[in-house]
Design a protein around this motif. Sequence first.
Motif, PDB file in Angstrom:
ATOM      1  N   PHE A   1       0.823  -1.202   0.000  1.00 10.66           N
ATOM      2  CA  PHE A   1       0.000   0.000   0.000  1.00 10.66           C
ATOM      3  C   PHE A   1       0.858   1.254   0.000  1.00 10.66           C
ATOM      4  N   LEU A   2       0.266   2.331  -0.507  1.00 15.55           N
ATOM      5  CA  LEU A   2       0.747   3.686  -0.266  1.00 15.55           C
ATOM      6  C   LEU A   2      -0.161   4.304   0.795  1.00 15.55           C
ATOM      7  N   ILE A   3       0.440   4.921   1.807  1.00 10.88           N
ATOM      8  CA  ILE A   3      -0.347   5.538   2.874  1.00 10.88           C
ATOM      9  C   ILE A   3       0.093   6.993   3.023  1.00 10.88           C
ATOM     10  N   PRO A   4      -0.764   7.959   2.674  1.00  9.10           N
ATOM     11  CA  PRO A   4      -0.422   9.377   2.866  1.00  9.10           C
ATOM     12  C   PRO A   4      -0.298   9.722   4.351  1.00  9.10           C
ATOM     13  N   GLN A   5       0.189  10.931   4.637  1.00  5.76           N
ATOM     14  CA  GLN A   5       0.444  11.351   6.013  1.00  5.76           C
ATOM     15  C   GLN A   5      -0.794  11.226   6.899  1.00  5.76           C
ATOM     16  N   GLU A   6      -1.953  11.578   6.370  1.00  4.47           N
ATOM     17  CA  GLU A   6      -3.174  11.511   7.180  1.00  4.47           C
ATOM     18  C   GLU A   6      -3.402  10.089   7.683  1.00  4.47           C
ATOM     19  N   GLY A   7      -3.206   9.104   6.808  1.00  3.60           N
ATOM     20  CA  GLY A   7      -3.361   7.718   7.220  1.00  3.60           C
ATOM     21  C   GLY A   7      -2.344   7.329   8.275  1.00  3.60           C
ATOM     22  N   MET A   8      -1.108   7.819   8.140  1.00  2.00           N
ATOM     23  CA  MET A   8      -0.066   7.532   9.125  1.00  2.00           C
ATOM     24  C   MET A   8      -0.432   8.108  10.492  1.00  2.00           C
TER      25      MET A   8
ATOM     26  N   GLU B   1       2.772   1.425  17.434  1.00  2.00           N
ATOM     27  CA  GLU B   1       3.924   2.229  17.830  1.00  2.00           C
ATOM     28  C   GLU B   1       4.669   2.717  16.586  1.00  2.00           C
ATOM     29  N   PRO B   2       4.865   4.029  16.436  1.00  2.00           N
ATOM     30  CA  PRO B   2       5.493   4.569  15.222  1.00  2.00           C
ATOM     31  C   PRO B   2       6.836   3.937  14.885  1.00  2.00           C
ATOM     32  N   GLU B   3       7.666   3.657  15.914  1.00  2.00           N
ATOM     33  CA  GLU B   3       8.973   3.073  15.622  1.00  2.00           C
ATOM     34  C   GLU B   3       8.860   1.669  15.033  1.00  2.00           C
ATOM     35  N   LEU B   4       7.837   0.911  15.460  1.00  2.00           N
ATOM     36  CA  LEU B   4       7.601  -0.407  14.869  1.00  2.00           C
ATOM     37  C   LEU B   4       7.135  -0.273  13.425  1.00  2.00           C
ATOM     38  N   LEU B   5       6.277   0.690  13.186  1.00  2.00           N
ATOM     39  CA  LEU B   5       5.750   0.933  11.846  1.00  2.00           C
ATOM     40  C   LEU B   5       6.872   1.317  10.877  1.00  2.00           C
TER      41      LEU B   5
ATOM     42  N   PHE C   1       3.959   6.910   2.748  1.00  2.00           N
ATOM     43  CA  PHE C   1       4.623   5.717   3.273  1.00  2.00           C
ATOM     44  C   PHE C   1       4.249   4.506   2.442  1.00  2.00           C
ATOM     45  N   ALA C   2       5.246   3.666   2.135  1.00  2.00           N
ATOM     46  CA  ALA C   2       5.008   2.412   1.415  1.00  2.00           C
ATOM     47  C   ALA C   2       5.267   1.249   2.356  1.00  2.00           C
ATOM     48  N   ILE C   3       4.335   0.286   2.399  1.00  2.00           N
ATOM     49  CA  ILE C   3       4.471  -0.865   3.284  1.00  2.00           C
ATOM     50  C   ILE C   3       3.792  -2.068   2.641  1.00  2.00           C
ATOM     51  N   SER C   4       4.330  -3.251   2.882  1.00  2.00           N
ATOM     52  CA  SER C   4       3.696  -4.452   2.347  1.00  2.00           C
ATOM     53  C   SER C   4       2.436  -4.771   3.148  1.00  2.00           C
ATOM     54  N   ARG C   5       1.488  -5.407   2.494  1.00  2.00           N
ATOM     55  CA  ARG C   5       0.246  -5.791   3.174  1.00  2.00           C
ATOM     56  C   ARG C   5       0.544  -6.790   4.286  1.00  2.00           C
ATOM     57  N   HIS C   6       1.456  -7.705   4.011  1.00  2.00           N
ATOM     58  CA  HIS C   6       1.833  -8.703   5.006  1.00  2.00           C
ATOM     59  C   HIS C   6       2.322  -8.034   6.286  1.00  2.00           C
ATOM     60  N   SER C   7       3.206  -7.031   6.147  1.00  2.00           N
ATOM     61  CA  SER C   7       3.761  -6.347   7.316  1.00  2.00           C
ATOM     62  C   SER C   7       2.690  -5.586   8.077  1.00  2.00           C
ATOM     63  N   LEU C   8       1.806  -4.903   7.353  1.00  2.00           N
ATOM     64  CA  LEU C   8       0.766  -4.127   8.020  1.00  2.00           C
ATOM     65  C   LEU C   8      -0.227  -5.044   8.731  1.00  2.00           C
ATOM     66  N   ILE C   9      -0.590  -6.163   8.108  1.00  2.00           N
ATOM     67  CA  ILE C   9      -1.471  -7.139   8.761  1.00  2.00           C
ATOM     68  C   ILE C   9      -0.839  -7.638  10.056  1.00  2.00           C
ATOM     69  N   ASP C  10       0.449  -7.973  10.008  1.00  2.00           N
ATOM     70  CA  ASP C  10       1.139  -8.470  11.202  1.00  2.00           C
ATOM     71  C   ASP C  10       1.148  -7.431  12.313  1.00  2.00           C
ATOM     72  N   LEU C  11       1.412  -6.165  11.959  1.00  2.00           N
ATOM     73  CA  LEU C  11       1.441  -5.104  12.964  1.00  2.00           C
ATOM     74  C   LEU C  11       0.064  -4.889  13.597  1.00  2.00           C
ATOM     75  N   LEU C  12      -0.980  -4.933  12.786  1.00  2.00           N
ATOM     76  CA  LEU C  12      -2.336  -4.731  13.308  1.00  2.00           C
ATOM     77  C   LEU C  12      -2.807  -5.922  14.137  1.00  2.00           C
ATOM     78  N   THR C  13      -2.261  -7.095  13.863  1.00  2.00           N
ATOM     79  CA  THR C  13      -2.672  -8.301  14.592  1.00  2.00           C
ATOM     80  C   THR C  13      -1.999  -8.405  15.952  1.00  2.00           C
ATOM     81  N   GLN C  14      -0.834  -7.787  16.103  1.00  2.00           N
ATOM     82  CA  GLN C  14      -0.049  -8.010  17.317  1.00  2.00           C
ATOM     83  C   GLN C  14      -0.739  -7.506  18.586  1.00  2.00           C
TER      84      GLN C  14
END
Length: 357
Positions: free
Chosen positions: A43-50, A58-62, A91-104
């Motif tokens: 995904f691409l995530i603009p600043q508002e989404g961040m 946690e921002p440092e994890l993201l 911000f660019a992030i893989s879906r896999h990584s974002l799913i993992d972060l949201l699941t934790q």
Amino acid sequence: MNKIAVVGAGISGLSMANYLEKHKIDYHIYERRKKRDLAGHGFLIPQEGMDYLSQIIEPELLLKQGNFLKKYIQYSHTGRILAEKNLENVFAISRHSLIDLLTQNISPEKIIYEETIGLEEHDGKLKFSDGADIDADIIVISDGSRSRIRNNLFKDETMKAVRESEVVNIIRNKEIADSIENDFIKFHHEEGGLTFGILKLSDDTVLWYSQFDNEKYMINECSAENLRKYMLEVFENWHPLVSSIIQKSDYKNVHLWRVYELEKLNRFYKNNIVFIGDAAHPLIPFTSQGVTSALKDSFTLTKYLVEENNMEHAFKKYEAERKPEIEVHINNGRTLLEQFLLPINLQTQNILPISYK
């Protein structure tokens, strides 16, 4: 606070769960797919989404899991620079990584995988696959753009195919990643209707995607091998970076995305059922607003569920706040689609493929 069931453990469902968790509201998530099937591309995530995401992660994890992009650079398919534009904290992030972060942040016992929720025709209630009623006062639907539940609940809605399809893939290749700056790069065919986009996700991982005018470029068989052959053929004479990425990619997880949209938005709720994310409002991918919209839906709905004692009042305020902005993104997406279909010399110069309200 009432007990809440969340249907779907994608980005919007997990975002909703995180906001509910933050407010200590009782919930449970039901997902029809296996856990590992929830990986994907990026995904691409603009600043508002961040800003919304940093409230639940946690921002440092993201920041360890993705990349801020500096510029958007638009090229012709042979490599001639057409336009450049500075990006503000996209911000660019893989879906896999974002799913993992949201699941934790979610206890494993709160998510049940391989459970299909359906709508019973005779009583209009949502039920488990064994026919049992869902034990919840509020049901949040986040089952994606082709939501079966929304389609069954709003019988008169019309989904129509968009004149664009996408092939999406990830390549892990440090040499290619090293050759790419932290920019959003997009190559456009001179005649329009065909692009190749590149996003650097990490030091060794690059997300790439190709957008097709599906009336000009018809993909009839979408096996991984067929998609590989098709990509090699169509992009044979493009810039060497494009052809190198296509040749060196592993196609076992390649995805062909056929894009659909609602002719008009329905209500975002009915009775005790409320929709968020793509289940409420499918967005054309040109907008790059899918994740941000899901986050804002989840945040806004949770806010009103906390503030309002009456469920319907909460739903009404959620819809009233979110619907006007979604309409803007829908219109922007259609404009971006129209530009994509035009030859380069007729396109608006320096147009950024991100929708802003």
